[in-house]
Design a protein around this motif. Structure first.
Motif, mmCIF file in Angstrom:
data_model
loop_
_atom_site.group_PDB
_atom_site.id
_atom_site.type_symbol
_atom_site.label_atom_id
_atom_site.label_comp_id
_atom_site.label_asym_id
_atom_site.label_seq_id
_atom_site.Cartn_x
_atom_site.Cartn_y
_atom_site.Cartn_z
ATOM 1 N N UNK A 3 0.589 12.758 -1.815
ATOM 2 C CA UNK A 3 -0.584 12.223 -1.130
ATOM 3 C C UNK A 3 -0.745 12.703 0.293
ATOM 4 N N UNK A 4 0.121 13.599 0.763
ATOM 5 C CA UNK A 4 -0.085 14.100 2.116
ATOM 6 C C UNK A 4 0.366 15.542 2.217
ATOM 7 N N UNK B 59 4.551 18.571 7.662
ATOM 8 C CA UNK B 59 5.525 17.825 8.467
ATOM 9 C C UNK B 59 6.957 18.319 8.254
ATOM 10 N N UNK C 118 6.860 9.402 -10.826
ATOM 11 C CA UNK C 118 6.477 10.138 -12.041
ATOM 12 C C UNK C 118 7.171 11.493 -12.103
ATOM 13 N N UNK D 105 9.794 4.173 -5.409
ATOM 14 C CA UNK D 105 8.509 3.593 -5.008
ATOM 15 C C UNK D 105 7.437 4.663 -4.910
ATOM 16 N N UNK D 106 6.216 4.240 -5.048
ATOM 17 C CA UNK D 106 5.060 5.102 -4.823
ATOM 18 C C UNK D 106 4.560 4.916 -3.397
ATOM 19 N N UNK D 107 3.938 5.891 -2.771
ATOM 20 C CA UNK D 107 3.654 7.224 -3.322
ATOM 21 C C UNK D 107 4.848 8.185 -3.256
ATOM 22 N N UNK E 165 3.599 6.545 -15.028
ATOM 23 C CA UNK E 165 3.887 5.576 -13.976
ATOM 24 C C UNK E 165 2.857 5.831 -12.886
ATOM 25 N N UNK E 166 1.896 4.944 -12.761
ATOM 26 C CA UNK E 166 0.764 5.242 -11.889
ATOM 27 C C UNK E 166 1.091 5.055 -10.416
ATOM 28 N N UNK E 167 0.429 5.892 -9.619
ATOM 29 C CA UNK E 167 0.666 5.905 -8.186
ATOM 30 C C UNK E 167 -0.037 4.735 -7.508
ATOM 31 N N UNK E 168 0.567 4.261 -6.446
ATOM 32 C CA UNK E 168 -0.016 3.189 -5.652
ATOM 33 C C UNK E 168 0.612 3.266 -4.271
ATOM 34 N N UNK E 169 -0.123 2.847 -3.262
ATOM 35 C CA UNK E 169 0.390 2.919 -1.887
ATOM 36 C C UNK E 169 1.270 1.705 -1.582
ATOM 37 N N UNK E 170 2.305 1.513 -2.365
ATOM 38 C CA UNK E 170 3.138 0.324 -2.160
ATOM 39 C C UNK E 170 4.198 0.536 -1.082
ATOM 40 N N UNK E 171 4.533 1.784 -0.833
ATOM 41 C CA UNK E 171 5.599 2.061 0.145
ATOM 42 C C UNK E 171 5.277 3.372 0.851
ATOM 43 N N UNK E 172 4.161 3.371 1.576
ATOM 44 C CA UNK E 172 3.726 4.585 2.264
ATOM 45 C C UNK E 172 4.434 4.658 3.615
ATOM 46 N N UNK E 173 5.466 5.452 3.686
ATOM 47 C CA UNK E 173 6.242 5.569 4.928
ATOM 48 C C UNK E 173 5.844 6.816 5.724
ATOM 49 N N UNK E 174 4.707 7.396 5.384
ATOM 50 C CA UNK E 174 4.222 8.547 6.141
ATOM 51 C C UNK E 174 3.460 8.024 7.349
ATOM 52 N N UNK F 289 -2.216 9.720 -11.000
ATOM 53 C CA UNK F 289 -2.839 9.302 -9.741
ATOM 54 C C UNK F 289 -4.060 8.409 -9.980
ATOM 55 N N UNK G 123 22.725 4.208 1.396
ATOM 56 C CA UNK G 123 22.537 2.818 1.808
ATOM 57 C C UNK G 123 21.434 2.159 0.988
ATOM 58 N N UNK H 136 -3.925 10.563 1.169
ATOM 59 C CA UNK H 136 -4.899 10.226 0.133
ATOM 60 C C UNK H 136 -4.187 10.079 -1.197
ATOM 61 N N UNK I 2 12.466 7.364 -1.737
ATOM 62 C CA UNK I 2 13.276 7.691 -0.556
ATOM 63 C C UNK I 2 14.729 7.349 -0.818
ATOM 64 N N UNK J 175 13.121 -0.165 5.657
ATOM 65 C CA UNK J 175 13.394 -1.602 5.863
ATOM 66 C C UNK J 175 14.880 -1.823 6.063
#
Lengths: 130, 262
Positions: free
Chosen positions: A25-26, A30, A77, A49-51, B239-248, B133, A44, B103, A54, B261
């Motif tokens: 998605x990006x 970077x 996926x 997770x999506x997107x 497995x569909x994408x979702x912005x559940x953990x967007x660390x960007x 997606x 740790x 996006x 880690x 976290x």
């Protein structure tokens, strides 16, 4: 692992100066995809997770002090298709990894390879397109 | 005609009428089930035949052709002179701006490259094309026409109708919004672009899509493309994408990874 990037295709076909692009998605601008950093450390946290997935890896620096690295991966996926599952990596696992570091510096990067200490790749072996 | 020769044909005709009447009494569900057996088996998850994505989300060298996205090979399209000039001046700016953009999804037509795993769900009245997606296309095959021009509005996936020619799905798509959903330079087509596609299975583990793009506003002629897909043997579900953990996180003029976290 040798890898091939969309940036190369774009540079060849589209426009000079094109930066790397993520499947996800990006943009991959970077990450410095010309450099590879190798680390060995202890997990740790593994975020399935999506997107992105880690791995938070605790790595001892030259002074013997532990530092935490944030390693970004593709979406679940893509990992699933490589034989990874949410249980593939657990806290406490020791891993050898290769990553493309953040351009801005700091302890983070794009994870391109992960193996156990005895050299076994995680997930199923890469088979390539038939 | 003698009496002996007259009655057998009459009896046969009566029998045909009785059978026809019985057939008419079948339920819609029965008819749907019967029609479905005529449709091809496109079950499973499909990906671009020549691309293998590794755990980083990028293609590996195992991919015979890397990830050379045909739709991003803008030089292969027959652009008008004006559009070619626009591409040369504007696309680099768009790509620079994309360095910090986030996006989800590919949109159409880029989703049909098959880099993101996808499925083809065939029913008697429509075929649904979707990827992980959550890009979704509905290709209606129930005989309806495209919406009248005054009722159309462009979306990232457009409006599609089609029909079957044997085991080939033949369909037309209009009203595609030329917006890059991913941080990628989508082909700069106009909202008047018309897409003609032919989708078929060529082998048990192979499918093929032929696409023709016509867009007189920006193309001097048809732009023909072909995509090949293979079954993704490692995938038994999407497995569909979702912005559940967007660390960007945006930092200056680029992205970085936000802290995890604790």
């Amino acid at each position: 692992m040798q890898r091939r990037y969309l940036a190369q295709a774009l540079a060849a076909f589209v426009f000079a100066g094109a930066t790397g692009h993520a499947v996800a998605h990006h943009s991959a601008a970077m990450f410095d995809q010309t450099k590879t950093v190798e680390l060995t450390g202890t997990v740790r946290l593994f975020q399935w997770s999506n997107p992105h997935c880690y791995i938070q890896l605790m790595v001892k620096n030259e002074q013997g002090r532990e530092e935490e690295w944030s390693l970004e991966m593709g979406a679940p996926m893509y990992l699933y298709n490589r034989g990874w599952r949410p249980s593939t990596v657990k806290p406490g696992d020791q891993l050898k990894v290769k990553l493309n570091p953040l351009r801005k510096g700091g302890r983070g990067g794009l994870l391109v390879e992960a193996k156990s200490l005895d050299g076994k790749p995680l997930g199923k072996p890469v088979s390539g397109a038939p | 005609m003698s009496r002996k020769l007259w009655w057998p044909p009459t009896l046969a005709c009566a029998l045909v009428l009785v059978l026809a009447a019985c057939a008419d009494k079948s339920t819609p569900a029965t008819q749907t089930a019967a029609a479905r057996t005529q449709l091809p088996d496109w079950t499973g998850v499909w990906v671009a035949a020549d691309t293998e994505i590794d755990i980083s989300g990028y293609p590996t060298l195992d991919s015979p052709a890397g990830m050379a996205l045909d739709l991003l090979n803008l030089k292969s399209a027959p652009w008008t002179e004006a559009q070619q000039k626009w591409i040369e001046t504007e696309v680099p700016k768009l790509m620079a701006a994309d360095a910090v953009r986030r996006a989800q999804g590919w949109g159409f037509p880029l989703m049909m490259e098959g880099v993101a795993p996808m499925q083809f769900l065939v029913t008697p009245t429509e075929t649904v094309i979707l990827n992980f997606y959550r890009d979704i296309r509905h290709v209606y095959t129930d005989g309806r026409a495209l919406p009248p021009e005054e009722d159309r509005w462009p979306t990232p996936w457009g409006d599609s109708v089609g029909h079957w020619e044997g085991d080939t799905l033949v369909f037309e798509t209009v009203s595609v919004r030329n917006g890059s959903v991913l941080p990628l330079p989508m082909p700069p087509l106009s909202p008047e672009a018309r897409f003609s596609e032919r989708l078929r299975r060529t082998a048990p583990d192979r499918m093929e899509l032929a696409m023709r793009i016509e867009d007189p506003a920006v193309l001097t002629g048809p732009w023909d493309l072909k995509f090949e897909y293979r079954r993704a043997e490692g995938i038994d579900r999407l497995i569909h994408d979702i912005m559940e953990n967007d660390r960007s996180a945006v930092e200056g003029n680029s992205l970085t990874i936000a802290p995890p976290p604790r």
